[in-house]
Design an enzyme around this catalytic site. Structure first.
Site, PDB file in Angstrom:
ATOM      1  N   GLU A 183      30.653  -8.199 -10.527  1.00 19.68           N
ATOM      2  CA  GLU A 183      31.254  -6.867 -10.460  1.00 19.68           C
ATOM      3  C   GLU A 183      32.414  -6.910  -9.482  1.00 19.68           C
ATOM      4  O   GLU A 183      32.619  -7.896  -8.761  1.00 19.68           O
ATOM      5  CB  GLU A 183      30.230  -5.824 -10.015  1.00 19.68           C
ATOM      6  N   LYS A 219      -3.722  -1.815   7.780  1.00 18.74           N
ATOM      7  CA  LYS A 219      -4.796  -1.761   6.773  1.00 18.74           C
ATOM      8  C   LYS A 219      -5.421  -3.127   6.536  1.00 18.74           C
ATOM      9  O   LYS A 219      -5.992  -3.388   5.469  1.00 18.74           O
ATOM     10  CB  LYS A 219      -4.245  -1.181   5.464  1.00 18.74           C
ATOM     11  N   GLU A 261       5.801   2.879  -3.666  1.00 19.78           N
ATOM     12  CA  GLU A 261       6.574   1.944  -4.495  1.00 19.78           C
ATOM     13  C   GLU A 261       5.856   0.610  -4.605  1.00 19.78           C
ATOM     14  O   GLU A 261       5.837  -0.013  -5.671  1.00 19.78           O
ATOM     15  CB  GLU A 261       7.980   1.761  -3.907  1.00 19.78           C
ATOM     16  N   HIS A 306      27.416  -0.171  -5.781  1.00 17.11           N
ATOM     17  CA  HIS A 306      26.934  -1.105  -4.787  1.00 17.11           C
ATOM     18  C   HIS A 306      27.835  -1.103  -3.554  1.00 17.11           C
ATOM     19  O   HIS A 306      29.042  -0.905  -3.646  1.00 17.11           O
ATOM     20  CB  HIS A 306      26.876  -2.518  -5.358  1.00 17.11           C
ATOM     21  N   ILE A 335      13.479  -6.159  -2.078  1.00 15.09           N
ATOM     22  CA  ILE A 335      13.850  -5.101  -3.012  1.00 15.09           C
ATOM     23  C   ILE A 335      14.562  -3.949  -2.301  1.00 15.09           C
ATOM     24  O   ILE A 335      15.422  -3.282  -2.877  1.00 15.09           O
ATOM     25  CB  ILE A 335      12.596  -4.565  -3.732  1.00 15.09           C
ATOM     26  N   THR A 336      14.242  -3.719  -1.059  1.00 20.52           N
ATOM     27  CA  THR A 336      14.712  -2.560  -0.300  1.00 20.52           C
ATOM     28  C   THR A 336      16.230  -2.392  -0.351  1.00 20.52           C
ATOM     29  O   THR A 336      16.983  -3.349  -0.157  1.00 20.52           O
ATOM     30  CB  THR A 336      14.279  -2.697   1.174  1.00 20.52           C
ATOM     31  N   GLU A 337      16.675  -1.159  -0.590  1.00 22.00           N
ATOM     32  CA  GLU A 337      18.099  -0.842  -0.494  1.00 22.00           C
ATOM     33  C   GLU A 337      18.342  -0.018   0.763  1.00 22.00           C
ATOM     34  O   GLU A 337      17.416   0.509   1.382  1.00 22.00           O
ATOM     35  CB  GLU A 337      18.572  -0.091  -1.726  1.00 22.00           C
ATOM     36  N   THR A 374       0.803  -1.224   0.000  1.00 22.84           N
ATOM     37  CA  THR A 374       0.000   0.000   0.000  1.00 22.84           C
ATOM     38  C   THR A 374       0.833   1.270   0.000  1.00 22.84           C
ATOM     39  O   THR A 374       0.285   2.370  -0.062  1.00 22.84           O
ATOM     40  CB  THR A 374      -0.948   0.007   1.208  1.00 22.84           C
ATOM     41  N   TYR A 379      18.876  -5.746 -16.985  1.00 21.73           N
ATOM     42  CA  TYR A 379      17.970  -5.244 -18.017  1.00 21.73           C
ATOM     43  C   TYR A 379      18.664  -5.166 -19.375  1.00 21.73           C
ATOM     44  O   TYR A 379      18.068  -5.489 -20.409  1.00 21.73           O
ATOM     45  CB  TYR A 379      17.439  -3.851 -17.645  1.00 21.73           C
TER      46      TYR A 379
END
Length: 298
Positions: A211, A43, A20, A249, A100-102, A17, A163
């Protein structure tokens, strides 16, 4: 087939919610992902609308799993709350958590990775784009419209390079693309993905993107030499990175000769991996292998 994520995966979104979470849940649904619920304790009982479809919001991962049969969760949770969110998912027994969080503190990542591992939950990430099995399911933020289903498996530390290789090889297509993240502490490694692709009968060629920093690629090279029979093509980002400077990174830092792109390339080539000098050259190496599957080294 695919690895880790298939058309049968039922996906939760922790933090659905938020801004992002809403944006990327909409994109996941558009890609055909079976998003069965969101999780937000404040919620619980609400519904979120996405282009004519509603997704229920649950108060906990356990409640959501009991109601929907979910087996994947994608986390769009702010860094201070990410540790608790992963632990909650692991306590609920979910098989796969995609973080996903950075910007998650390293000590939090160490704690939740160990906790999840003990409870049998695979973590992908943190600080990663997630994973996609084109034409089947998309868990994370990877664009779904830049490639198609095919027989290439891709594992990458870098979201952007994920990608790019997907696009470069869009005419061939992918079984699964896995973005493992570039933080110093991650859950699923190159080796984990390599082993899964090796076992997947619908993956013919594997692309591995690494990398600078650490020794993950060197360890992967040893695994490839000992355990992988399928052809592997590699690319290492960071050949021009100055010594001692973090590049993008948190895990991409070189000290002396340790963790350099040259050292990683040498280790991979010694294991029979073709290593491209650029992403486009790497894609060309894949095309060459598909044309001549018997060739393993350049």
């Amino acid at each position: 087939m695919a690895i880790f994520l298939t058309k049968d995966s039922k996906v939760l979104v922790q933090g659905m919610t938020g801004a992002e979470g809403m944006k990327h849940t909409r994109r996941m649904l558009a890609a055909g992902t079976d998003v069965v619920g969101g999780v937000n304790p404040r919620k619980a009982g609400a519904e979120a609308g996405f282009d004519g479809r509603t997704v229920p919001v649950f108060g906990s991962v356990r409640t959501a799993m009991d109601a929907t049969g979910a087996d994947v969760t994608v986390l769009f949770v702010p860094p201070p709350f990410a540790r608790a969110a992963v632990i909650e998912a692991a306590d609920a027994g979910i098989p796969l958590a995609v973080v996903i969080t950075e910007g998650i503190p390293v000590h939090d990542a160490v704690a939740f990775q160990a906790y999840a591992r003990q409870r049998g939950t695979r973590v992908i990430g943190p600080n990663c784009p997630g994973l996609i099995s084109p034409g089947q399911s998309n868990a994370g933020i990877i664009p779904a419209d830049i490639t198609k289903p095919g027989r290439i498996g891709l594992v990458s530390k870098s979201g952007t390079l994920t990608y790019q290789l997907m696009y470069e090889l869009r005419d061939i297509g992918f079984s699964t693309c896995v973005g493992i993240g570039g933080d110093p502490v991650i859950g699923t490694t190159h080796i984990d993905a390599l082993a899964a692709f090796e076992a997947d009968p619908d993956t013919d060629v594997i692309v591995m993107i690494g990398e600078i920093g650490g020794d993950a690629e060197e360890r992967a090279a040893r695994f490839i030499a000992d355990q992988v029979t399928k052809p592997v093509v590699g690319y290492i980002a960071g050949f021009t990175a100055p010594e001692g400077k973090t590049m993008g990174h948190a895990g991409a830092i070189v000290s002396g000769s340790s963790g350099t792109a040259e050292a990683k390339r040498a280790a991979l080539e010694a294991a029979g991996v073709r290593v491209g000098a650029t992403p486009t050259e790497t894609a060309g190496q894949v095309l060459a292998l598909l044309a001549d599957p018997a060739g393993r080294s350049a």
